[in-house]
Design a protein around this motif. Sequence first.
Motif, PDB file in Angstrom:
ATOM      1  N   VAL A 192       0.968  -1.418   0.089  1.00  0.00           N
ATOM      2  CA  VAL A 192       0.163  -0.539   0.102  1.00  0.00           C
ATOM      3  C   VAL A 192       0.662   0.984   0.191  1.00  0.00           C
ATOM      4  O   VAL A 192       0.322   1.726  -1.197  1.00  0.00           O
ATOM      5  N   PRO A 193       1.928   1.353   0.926  1.00  0.00           N
ATOM      6  CA  PRO A 193       2.180   2.683   1.288  1.00  0.00           C
ATOM      7  C   PRO A 193       3.040   2.761  -0.775  1.00  0.00           C
ATOM      8  O   PRO A 193       3.329   3.719  -1.221  1.00  0.00           O
ATOM      9  N   ARG A 194       3.256   1.833  -1.598  1.00  0.00           N
ATOM     10  CA  ARG A 194       4.263   2.497  -2.610  1.00  0.00           C
ATOM     11  C   ARG A 194       3.441   2.897  -3.339  1.00  0.00           C
ATOM     12  O   ARG A 194       3.701   3.330  -4.636  1.00  0.00           O
ATOM     13  N   LEU A 195       1.956   1.670  -3.630  1.00  0.00           N
ATOM     14  CA  LEU A 195       0.935   2.221  -4.634  1.00  0.00           C
ATOM     15  C   LEU A 195      -0.147   3.350  -4.094  1.00  0.00           C
ATOM     16  O   LEU A 195      -0.376   4.332  -5.411  1.00  0.00           O
ATOM     17  N   LEU A 196       0.780   4.146  -2.722  1.00  0.00           N
ATOM     18  CA  LEU A 196      -0.113   5.681  -2.452  1.00  0.00           C
ATOM     19  C   LEU A 196       1.321   6.582  -2.883  1.00  0.00           C
ATOM     20  O   LEU A 196       0.125   8.193  -3.244  1.00  0.00           O
ATOM     21  N   GLU A 197       1.965   6.529  -2.812  1.00  0.00           N
ATOM     22  CA  GLU A 197       2.942   7.552  -2.397  1.00  0.00           C
ATOM     23  C   GLU A 197       3.295   8.822  -3.507  1.00  0.00           C
ATOM     24  O   GLU A 197       2.589  10.340  -3.122  1.00  0.00           O
ATOM     25  N   ASP A 198       2.676   8.662  -4.807  1.00  0.00           N
ATOM     26  CA  ASP A 198       2.535  10.272  -5.632  1.00  0.00           C
ATOM     27  C   ASP A 198       0.116  10.401  -5.392  1.00  0.00           C
ATOM     28  O   ASP A 198      -0.094  10.827  -6.744  1.00  0.00           O
ATOM     29  N   LEU A 199      -0.475   9.952  -5.040  1.00  0.00           N
ATOM     30  CA  LEU A 199      -1.771  10.106  -5.137  1.00  0.00           C
ATOM     31  C   LEU A 199      -2.016  11.452  -4.721  1.00  0.00           C
ATOM     32  O   LEU A 199      -2.426  12.249  -5.297  1.00  0.00           O
ATOM     33  N   PRO A 200      -1.150  12.452  -4.026  1.00  0.00           N
ATOM     34  CA  PRO A 200      -1.661  13.621  -3.501  1.00  0.00           C
ATOM     35  C   PRO A 200      -1.757  14.792  -5.566  1.00  0.00           C
ATOM     36  O   PRO A 200      -2.320  15.724  -4.852  1.00  0.00           O
ATOM     37  N   ASP A 201      -0.597  14.411  -5.938  1.00  0.00           N
ATOM     38  CA  ASP A 201      -0.491  14.769  -6.956  1.00  0.00           C
ATOM     39  C   ASP A 201      -1.473  14.454  -7.836  1.00  0.00           C
ATOM     40  O   ASP A 201      -1.308  15.804  -9.125  1.00  0.00           O
ATOM     41  N   ALA A 202      -2.761  13.746  -7.812  1.00  0.00           N
ATOM     42  CA  ALA A 202      -3.674  13.590  -8.356  1.00  0.00           C
ATOM     43  C   ALA A 202      -4.469  14.692  -8.349  1.00  0.00           C
ATOM     44  O   ALA A 202      -5.879  14.966  -8.555  1.00  0.00           O
ATOM     45  N   PHE A 203      -4.921  15.892  -7.393  1.00  0.00           N
ATOM     46  CA  PHE A 203      -5.436  16.156  -6.934  1.00  0.00           C
ATOM     47  C   PHE A 203      -5.181  17.692  -6.955  1.00  0.00           C
ATOM     48  O   PHE A 203      -3.786  18.512  -7.017  1.00  0.00           O
ATOM     49  N   GLU A 204      -6.212  18.973  -6.953  1.00  0.00           N
ATOM     50  CA  GLU A 204      -5.911  20.564  -7.013  1.00  0.00           C
ATOM     51  C   GLU A 204      -4.976  21.059  -5.938  1.00  0.00           C
ATOM     52  O   GLU A 204      -4.667  19.826  -4.574  1.00  0.00           O
ATOM     53  N   LEU A 205      -3.912  21.959  -5.752  1.00  0.00           N
ATOM     54  CA  LEU A 205      -2.808  22.226  -5.130  1.00  0.00           C
ATOM     55  C   LEU A 205      -3.892  22.513  -3.453  1.00  0.00           C
ATOM     56  O   LEU A 205      -3.074  21.547  -2.550  1.00  0.00           O
ATOM     57  N   ASP A 206      -5.111  22.705  -3.458  1.00  0.00           N
ATOM     58  CA  ASP A 206      -5.182  23.438  -2.172  1.00  0.00           C
ATOM     59  C   ASP A 206      -6.411  21.555  -1.388  1.00  0.00           C
ATOM     60  O   ASP A 206      -6.343  22.138  -0.030  1.00  0.00           O
ATOM     61  N   GLU A 207      -6.005  21.149  -2.162  1.00  0.00           N
ATOM     62  CA  GLU A 207      -6.718  19.647  -1.596  1.00  0.00           C
ATOM     63  C   GLU A 207      -5.029  19.040  -1.066  1.00  0.00           C
ATOM     64  O   GLU A 207      -5.898  17.833  -0.153  1.00  0.00           O
ATOM     65  N   ARG A 208      -4.170  19.012  -1.544  1.00  0.00           N
ATOM     66  CA  ARG A 208      -3.047  17.838  -1.322  1.00  0.00           C
ATOM     67  C   ARG A 208      -3.222  17.938   0.276  1.00  0.00           C
ATOM     68  O   ARG A 208      -2.785  17.147   0.864  1.00  0.00           O
ATOM     69  N   GLY A 209      -3.580  19.110   1.028  1.00  0.00           N
ATOM     70  CA  GLY A 209      -2.789  18.835   2.440  1.00  0.00           C
ATOM     71  C   GLY A 209      -3.806  18.244   2.742  1.00  0.00           C
ATOM     72  O   GLY A 209      -3.178  16.980   3.690  1.00  0.00           O
ATOM     73  N   THR A 210      -5.410  17.642   3.129  1.00  0.00           N
ATOM     74  CA  THR A 210      -6.096  16.577   2.772  1.00  0.00           C
ATOM     75  C   THR A 210      -5.774  15.325   2.936  1.00  0.00           C
ATOM     76  O   THR A 210      -5.801  14.390   3.747  1.00  0.00           O
ATOM     77  N   VAL A 211      -5.712  15.441   1.717  1.00  0.00           N
ATOM     78  CA  VAL A 211      -4.975  13.891   1.107  1.00  0.00           C
ATOM     79  C   VAL A 211      -3.855  13.366   1.870  1.00  0.00           C
ATOM     80  O   VAL A 211      -4.034  12.010   1.937  1.00  0.00           O
ATOM     81  N   THR A 212      -3.113  14.281   1.987  1.00  0.00           N
ATOM     82  CA  THR A 212      -1.871  13.710   2.910  1.00  0.00           C
ATOM     83  C   THR A 212      -2.041  13.216   4.438  1.00  0.00           C
ATOM     84  O   THR A 212      -2.033  13.086   4.409  1.00  0.00           O
ATOM     85  N   THR A 213      -2.926  13.971   4.643  1.00  0.00           N
ATOM     86  CA  THR A 213      -3.918  13.971   6.313  1.00  0.00           C
ATOM     87  C   THR A 213      -3.879  12.337   6.098  1.00  0.00           C
ATOM     88  O   THR A 213      -4.129  11.468   6.818  1.00  0.00           O
ATOM     89  N   VAL A 214      -4.929  12.269   5.759  1.00  0.00           N
ATOM     90  CA  VAL A 214      -5.591  11.309   5.471  1.00  0.00           C
ATOM     91  C   VAL A 214      -5.027   9.980   4.852  1.00  0.00           C
ATOM     92  O   VAL A 214      -4.686   8.459   5.546  1.00  0.00           O
ATOM     93  N   LEU A 215      -4.114  10.234   4.367  1.00  0.00           N
ATOM     94  CA  LEU A 215      -3.223   8.681   3.730  1.00  0.00           C
ATOM     95  C   LEU A 215      -2.354   8.581   4.654  1.00  0.00           C
ATOM     96  O   LEU A 215      -2.082   7.413   5.552  1.00  0.00           O
ATOM     97  N   SER A 216      -1.793   9.855   5.520  1.00  0.00           N
ATOM     98  CA  SER A 216      -1.327   9.337   6.666  1.00  0.00           C
ATOM     99  C   SER A 216      -1.520   8.016   8.111  1.00  0.00           C
ATOM    100  O   SER A 216      -0.921   7.376   8.520  1.00  0.00           O
ATOM    101  N   THR A 217      -3.232   8.476   8.105  1.00  0.00           N
ATOM    102  CA  THR A 217      -4.231   8.124   8.271  1.00  0.00           C
ATOM    103  C   THR A 217      -3.741   6.535   8.082  1.00  0.00           C
ATOM    104  O   THR A 217      -4.215   5.262   9.069  1.00  0.00           O
ATOM    105  N   LEU A 218      -4.560   6.282   7.003  1.00  0.00           N
ATOM    106  CA  LEU A 218      -4.422   5.022   6.739  1.00  0.00           C
ATOM    107  C   LEU A 218      -3.244   4.278   6.978  1.00  0.00           C
ATOM    108  O   LEU A 218      -2.947   3.439   7.017  1.00  0.00           O
ATOM    109  N   LEU A 219      -1.588   5.162   6.121  1.00  0.00           N
ATOM    110  CA  LEU A 219      -0.415   4.131   6.640  1.00  0.00           C
ATOM    111  C   LEU A 219       0.088   3.992   7.904  1.00  0.00           C
ATOM    112  O   LEU A 219       0.356   2.597   8.347  1.00  0.00           O
ATOM    113  N   GLU A 220      -0.988   4.780   8.932  1.00  0.00           N
ATOM    114  CA  GLU A 220       0.034   4.595  10.854  1.00  0.00           C
ATOM    115  C   GLU A 220      -1.369   3.310  10.838  1.00  0.00           C
ATOM    116  O   GLU A 220      -0.816   2.547  11.531  1.00  0.00           O
TER     117      GLU A 220
END
Length: 338
Positions: A192-220
């Motif tokens: 999973v970590p490898r598969l989600l590495e570049d996912l934030p790049d698929a979102f608008e700049l103002d959404e990337r902070g939330t996407v990164t926070t969600v991914l961090s929670t998932l990986l934890e």
Amino acid sequence: MLSERRLQVLRAIVQDYVGTEEPVGSKALTERHSLGVSPATVRNDMAALEDEGYIAQPHTSAGRIPTDKGYRLFVDKLAGVKPMTGPERRAIQNFLDGAVDLDDVVARTVRLLAQLTRQVAVVQYPSLTRSTVRHVELLSLAPARLMLVLITDTGRVEQRMVDCPAPFGETSVADLRARLNSRVAGRRFSDVPRLLEDLPDAFELDERGTVTTVLSTLLETLVEENEERLMIGGTANLTRFGHDFPLVIRPVLEALEEQVVLLKLLGEAGDSGMTVRIGHENAYEGLNSTSVVSVGYGSGGEAVAKLGVVGPTRMDYPGTMGAVRAVARYVGQILAES
């Protein structure tokens, strides 16, 4: 190497001692078993077995009892796994089929194993690290608060709250949910970590902070150390075996309270084969008077966790091994179908 006849004598001693709880003498052996030889020959065989360390005399003028070494040979060479009867198998299936979720499956499995074997049952929850992602659900609770739900192939459900750095609209939530599942559904947790590495790049700049926070929670959630959970039941069964514990039962009870000890006893979850540890083969001193029978269970061909029983070395090994194996097989089927 022991002769076939001496192996038969050892098998008879183990069976009688387990059944009667009394040291076994040569006269009783010849009366109960068709060994085809005289009591004198049986006495000679017993003397040889004692010299080799397979049986021992607990006190003068008593019969003999198996040692750990004797039980080990019995399990390895002499004991077939006793199959469950048709009614027993149906009872197991009916009891486990009523489970409503993973916690209920584990609780029912513990209860069932303890009842079938009349010993202490231990069931490990399916490990996250050996699971695959079935689905990731993302729900909006407030403009800047989400619920992340991770569902595994074993039916395990993990829920986490996510506080977002900025409001995150329903359309964005649906988009992130879809992208997450398209990448990780059906994949091993280790990928999973490898598969989600570049996912934030698929979102608008103002959404990337939330996407990164969600991914961090998932990986934890994937790497949390408290995932190695156990459920234990039937401890009261040990009171039936008071005389099987040469000192006191307290060290056994203390060992059963230590989760780390129990996890080591069950063995590596990835090993799906049957394991029988007898007496002093258990590294923990408090359990030197017990035997542990364990086996892996899981959906598909790979074990995701272990289950087993702890009881005195004077146990019905064929029956216990058969019950543990049968229950593990049904639990695996339930996980595969859930």
